[in-house]
Design a protein around this motif. Structure first.
Motif, mmCIF file in Angstrom:
data_model
loop_
_atom_site.group_PDB
_atom_site.id
_atom_site.type_symbol
_atom_site.label_atom_id
_atom_site.label_comp_id
_atom_site.label_asym_id
_atom_site.label_seq_id
_atom_site.Cartn_x
_atom_site.Cartn_y
_atom_site.Cartn_z
ATOM 1 N N VAL A 166 -2.405 -5.478 13.755
ATOM 2 C CA VAL A 166 -1.618 -4.581 14.571
ATOM 3 C C VAL A 166 -2.201 -3.509 14.295
ATOM 4 O O VAL A 166 -2.316 -2.548 15.404
ATOM 5 N N ASP A 167 -1.945 -2.599 13.389
ATOM 6 C CA ASP A 167 -2.525 -1.584 13.219
ATOM 7 C C ASP A 167 -3.276 -1.394 11.568
ATOM 8 O O ASP A 167 -3.267 -1.994 10.580
ATOM 9 N N VAL A 168 -4.474 -0.232 11.208
ATOM 10 C CA VAL A 168 -4.737 0.352 10.216
ATOM 11 C C VAL A 168 -5.235 2.030 10.118
ATOM 12 O O VAL A 168 -5.165 2.169 10.685
ATOM 13 N N LYS A 169 -4.350 1.657 8.755
ATOM 14 C CA LYS A 169 -4.668 3.506 8.645
ATOM 15 C C LYS A 169 -3.961 4.015 6.992
ATOM 16 O O LYS A 169 -4.026 3.204 5.807
ATOM 17 N N LYS A 170 -4.837 5.259 6.859
ATOM 18 C CA LYS A 170 -4.735 5.470 5.797
ATOM 19 C C LYS A 170 -3.209 6.139 5.615
ATOM 20 O O LYS A 170 -2.867 6.520 5.713
ATOM 21 N N VAL A 171 -2.683 6.112 4.570
ATOM 22 C CA VAL A 171 -1.412 6.211 3.200
ATOM 23 C C VAL A 171 -1.353 6.750 2.847
ATOM 24 O O VAL A 171 -2.609 6.965 1.194
ATOM 25 N N LYS A 228 0.653 6.901 -0.861
ATOM 26 C CA LYS A 228 2.056 6.019 -1.475
ATOM 27 C C LYS A 228 2.136 6.032 -3.100
ATOM 28 O O LYS A 228 1.242 4.365 -3.167
ATOM 29 N N GLY A 229 1.674 6.598 -3.490
ATOM 30 C CA GLY A 229 1.409 6.476 -4.700
ATOM 31 C C GLY A 229 0.169 5.813 -5.091
ATOM 32 O O GLY A 229 -0.566 7.057 -4.142
ATOM 33 N N LYS A 230 -0.231 4.756 -5.816
ATOM 34 C CA LYS A 230 -1.735 4.279 -5.482
ATOM 35 C C LYS A 230 -2.078 4.207 -4.749
ATOM 36 O O LYS A 230 -3.021 3.391 -4.940
ATOM 37 N N LEU A 231 -1.018 3.648 -3.985
ATOM 38 C CA LEU A 231 -2.085 2.629 -2.303
ATOM 39 C C LEU A 231 -2.610 3.960 -1.371
ATOM 40 O O LEU A 231 -1.803 4.951 -1.263
ATOM 41 N N LYS A 232 -3.822 3.991 -0.595
ATOM 42 C CA LYS A 232 -4.392 4.441 0.275
ATOM 43 C C LYS A 232 -4.516 3.796 1.071
ATOM 44 O O LYS A 232 -4.926 4.741 2.272
ATOM 45 N N THR A 233 -4.241 3.259 1.660
ATOM 46 C CA THR A 233 -4.641 1.976 2.466
ATOM 47 C C THR A 233 -3.855 0.985 3.483
ATOM 48 O O THR A 233 -2.749 0.329 2.748
ATOM 49 N N GLN A 234 -2.627 0.887 4.511
ATOM 50 C CA GLN A 234 -1.651 0.518 4.756
ATOM 51 C C GLN A 234 -2.072 -0.213 6.070
ATOM 52 O O GLN A 234 -2.913 0.287 7.127
ATOM 53 N N VAL A 235 -2.675 -1.587 6.320
ATOM 54 C CA VAL A 235 -2.330 -2.797 7.201
ATOM 55 C C VAL A 235 -1.126 -3.614 7.983
ATOM 56 O O VAL A 235 -0.633 -4.020 6.822
ATOM 57 N N VAL A 236 -0.880 -3.362 8.703
ATOM 58 C CA VAL A 236 0.141 -3.435 9.713
ATOM 59 C C VAL A 236 -0.604 -5.074 10.789
ATOM 60 O O VAL A 236 -0.992 -4.776 10.975
ATOM 61 N N LEU A 237 0.780 -6.083 9.236
ATOM 62 C CA LEU A 237 0.384 -7.707 10.867
ATOM 63 C C LEU A 237 1.345 -8.144 10.738
ATOM 64 O O LEU A 237 2.190 -7.543 10.713
ATOM 65 N N LYS A 238 1.151 -9.020 11.936
ATOM 66 C CA LYS A 238 2.452 -10.138 12.860
ATOM 67 C C LYS A 238 1.929 -11.652 12.716
ATOM 68 O O LYS A 238 0.683 -11.953 12.902
ATOM 69 N N THR A 285 7.001 -9.280 10.849
ATOM 70 C CA THR A 285 5.682 -8.521 10.479
ATOM 71 C C THR A 285 5.329 -8.595 8.899
ATOM 72 O O THR A 285 6.323 -8.719 8.120
ATOM 73 N N ILE A 286 4.360 -8.011 8.207
ATOM 74 C CA ILE A 286 4.508 -7.548 7.224
ATOM 75 C C ILE A 286 3.078 -6.542 7.214
ATOM 76 O O ILE A 286 2.176 -6.573 8.050
ATOM 77 N N ASN A 287 3.313 -5.849 6.199
ATOM 78 C CA ASN A 287 2.386 -4.795 5.691
ATOM 79 C C ASN A 287 1.864 -5.125 4.272
ATOM 80 O O ASN A 287 2.091 -5.349 3.262
ATOM 81 N N ALA A 288 0.243 -5.092 4.592
ATOM 82 C CA ALA A 288 -0.695 -4.947 3.620
ATOM 83 C C ALA A 288 -1.002 -3.546 2.429
ATOM 84 O O ALA A 288 -1.521 -2.683 4.344
ATOM 85 N N TYR A 289 -0.879 -3.908 1.211
ATOM 86 C CA TYR A 289 -1.310 -2.583 1.054
ATOM 87 C C TYR A 289 -2.812 -2.580 0.206
ATOM 88 O O TYR A 289 -2.804 -3.591 -0.838
ATOM 89 N N PHE A 290 -3.435 -1.337 0.130
ATOM 90 C CA PHE A 290 -4.486 -1.291 -0.500
ATOM 91 C C PHE A 290 -4.756 -0.448 -1.515
ATOM 92 O O PHE A 290 -4.510 0.989 -1.511
#
Length: 568
Positions: A162-167, A169-179, A184-189
């Motif tokens: 659905v979307d991918v963006k930089k974030v 959140k502590g050590k997390l830098k990338t958030q991918v929104v998926l369906k 909906t689920i968020n994948a963090y990298f």
């Protein structure tokens, strides 16, 4: 067979047409004659070639007749193929088991170089090594539905970006929104490399594997595995997890485990059909175990319940566990049989020996000590070597069992060697042995590293002439210059502290194979293995002698050193 079935389908469909539709239907002549040319008599084939020009009633009548003829041909062809299959099964060739020890993984052409490297990493050099390199656990990588996934559950999910963006959140830098459907689920990298923004294009379907966490209504995965396509070997199934410890010169990556899985799958496909069953049918059927080919395949790539396979409770896994223990027992029994083929000097133990021995002791032997001694006397009276272990806790009286055994051998005019791991223990044994042997006027000798050269030479001479009936010592007993005239009993105390070669060196100091008695208070796994599976006969001393104080184990800290010294 395929042509027959196709012709049958056409005939059954067309013969049910009404007269008008049947009259307009053309092309049957060419189609049916082509499909049936190898199955029908030439006269009937000529009729089939004329079917398009017949009137509807005659056409239907011929189709009815053809339907029966095709049924008969299908039946005959089925019988023929069944016989071929049966013949093929009978001709199935299994390679000798030895061949699987010879075929080198590095020479298997179907494996990619990167897969061969994975096998080298884990030390699997031959096809046999590889097939018997089992997983340590399993992961469930079957496709799952987000709507039914539980907190903390891992799974493989087919999702739409659905979307991918930089974030931040502590050590997390990338958030991918998926369906997936309406979920909906968020994948963090933990990184924001350009690859993520290229791979997770909006609207793209992706496969992610990871552990799902739930916070309120939000579902998330941290650092999930990314898969470009659905590989049937490593995805949408329960997959093996192998230990990648081994050759440190082979570097591993996050994909090494998948290279190993793919390589294993190829070896199973290519070689397992030729792997011979080595257990008698009576054994694996008695215990309801699968044959070896099925067991190996389903141990590497199992089916069914993840908890069952991770508990190693499936029938294929139990077959492999059974084989390991069964073959170990066979090997131990074989070794025991080989030992018994060696001649040993039988020892004559008088019927009243136990009473004589007890009479010189200031205490009563326990029933377990007496039983151990009787076991030993029965063994050493035979013309093949004893191979027995006496196991008992500290203070249970193992030493007195060794003293009684040695006395029986010495009174029969034969020699005994007692080997202890330390000089202190050897001196302790020497005092205990001497206290009993002096009552029978039999000298006992002590041979350790600190024994003077002059004393050593005197003891060596008495050992070689047979005058020294009982010698107690440390590693000094296995020096090259040590010789016995007739060494008939070897006693090894705290046997787990000696290497195999050290014990073997002492045993080889005699012309004949001596009787061997090993003693231990430490039931370490190796000792238990030897004891349980046939290499050693076992006598266990459970009873403590009367008046024996209980053993207490106490832990002192550094600042309690003075207290410890005072209590010692």
């Amino acid at each position: 067979m395929k042509n027959l079935k196709q012709a049958k389908a056409i005939i059954d469909k067309v013969k049910n047409y009404d007269d008008k539709l049947l009259e307009r239907t053309t092309g049957l002549s060419e189609t049916l004659s082509s499909l049936l040319q190898d199955y029908l008599p030439s006269g009937l084939l000529e009729d089939v070639k004329q079917i398009d020009g017949l009137t509807p009633p005659k056409k239907r009548a011929l189709l009815d007749y053809l339907s029966k003829a095709v049924d008969q041909a299908v039946s005959s062809e089925g019988d023929r193929e069944g016989k071929k299959e049966e013949k093929k099964e009978k001709k199935k060739v299994f390679l000798p088991l030895e061949d699987f020890f010879q075929i080198q993984v590095k020479d298997v052409q179907i494996l990619k170089p990167i897969e061969k490297r994975a096998f080298k990493k884990v030390g699997a050099e031959t096809v046999y090594d590889a097939l018997f390199f089992f997983p340590r656990r399993y992961e469930d990588k079957r496709l799952k539905d987000l709507s039914s996934v539980k907190e903390g559950e891992s799974g493989l999910f087919r999702l739409k970006v659905v979307d991918v963006k930089k974030v931040k959140k502590g050590k997390l830098k990338t958030q991918v929104v998926l369906k997936q459907g309406n979920k909906t689920i968020n994948a963090y990298f933990v990184h924001d490399k350009p690859f993520l923004f290229t791979f997770f294009r909006k609207g793209r379907e992706v496969l992610l594997y990871g552990k799902v966490s739930r916070f309120g209504r939000e579902l998330s995965m941290v650092q999930p595995e990314i898969h470009r396509e659905e590989d049937p070997v490593v995805l949408n199934r329960i997959v093996p997890v192998y230990s990648l410890r081994g050759d440190s010169s082979v570097k591993i990556t996050s994909q090494t485990i998948n290279h190993l899985r793919r390589g294993m799958h190829k070896l199973i496909q290519k070689y397992l059909p030729y792997f011979p069953e080595y257990l008698p049918e009576e054994i694996y059927t008695r215990y309801r175990l699968p044959q070896i080919r099925e067991a190996l395949a389903l141990t590497h790539f199992p089916e069914g319940d993840l908890d069952a396979v991770n508990s190693f409770e499936t029938r294929p896994q139990l077959r492999m566990i059974f084989d390991e223990l069964f073959i170990l027992e066979l090997a131990q029994s074989y070794r025991k049989a080989i030992i018994r083929k060696n001649p040993a000097t039988p020892i004559n133990v008088p019927p009243d020996f136990m009473e004589k021995f007890q009479s010189v002791l200031p205490f009563q032997l326990t029933e377990d000590q007496k039983k151990a001694l009787l076991d030993i006397f029965r063994d050493i009276s035979k013309p093949y070597p004893m191979n027995r272990m006496v196991q008992g806790d500290v203070g249970s009286g193992k030493t007195m069992v060794a003293v009684g055994s040695s006395l029986a051998v010495a009174l029969d005019g034969k020699q005994v060697a007692v080997m202890a791991p330390t000089e202190i223990l050897a001196q302790q044994h020497y005092r205990n042995f001497k206290a009993v042997f002096d009552r029978f006027s039999i000298p006992v000798y002590l041979l350790t590293g600190s024994t003077s050269q002059k004393e050593k030479r005197e003891i060596y001479e008495k050992m070689e002439t047979g005058e020294a009936k009982v010698v107690i010592g440390t590693h000094a007993l296995i020096q090259e210059e040590v010789r016995f005239k007739e060494l008939s009993l070897v006693i090894v105390d705290e046997q787990h502290r000696f290497g195999v070669e050290q014990r073997k060196a002492l045993i080889e100091k005699s012309g004949k194979m001596p009787h061997v008695l090993v003693m231990t208070a430490t039931p370490i796994p190796r000792t238990l293995t030897l004891a349980l599976y046939g290499d050693l006969d076992v006598s266990i001393i459970k009873q403590m002698p009367a008046g024996r104080k209980p053993v207490k184990t106490v832990l002192y800290y550094e600042d309690e050193r003075e207290i410890m010294i005072g209590r010692i």
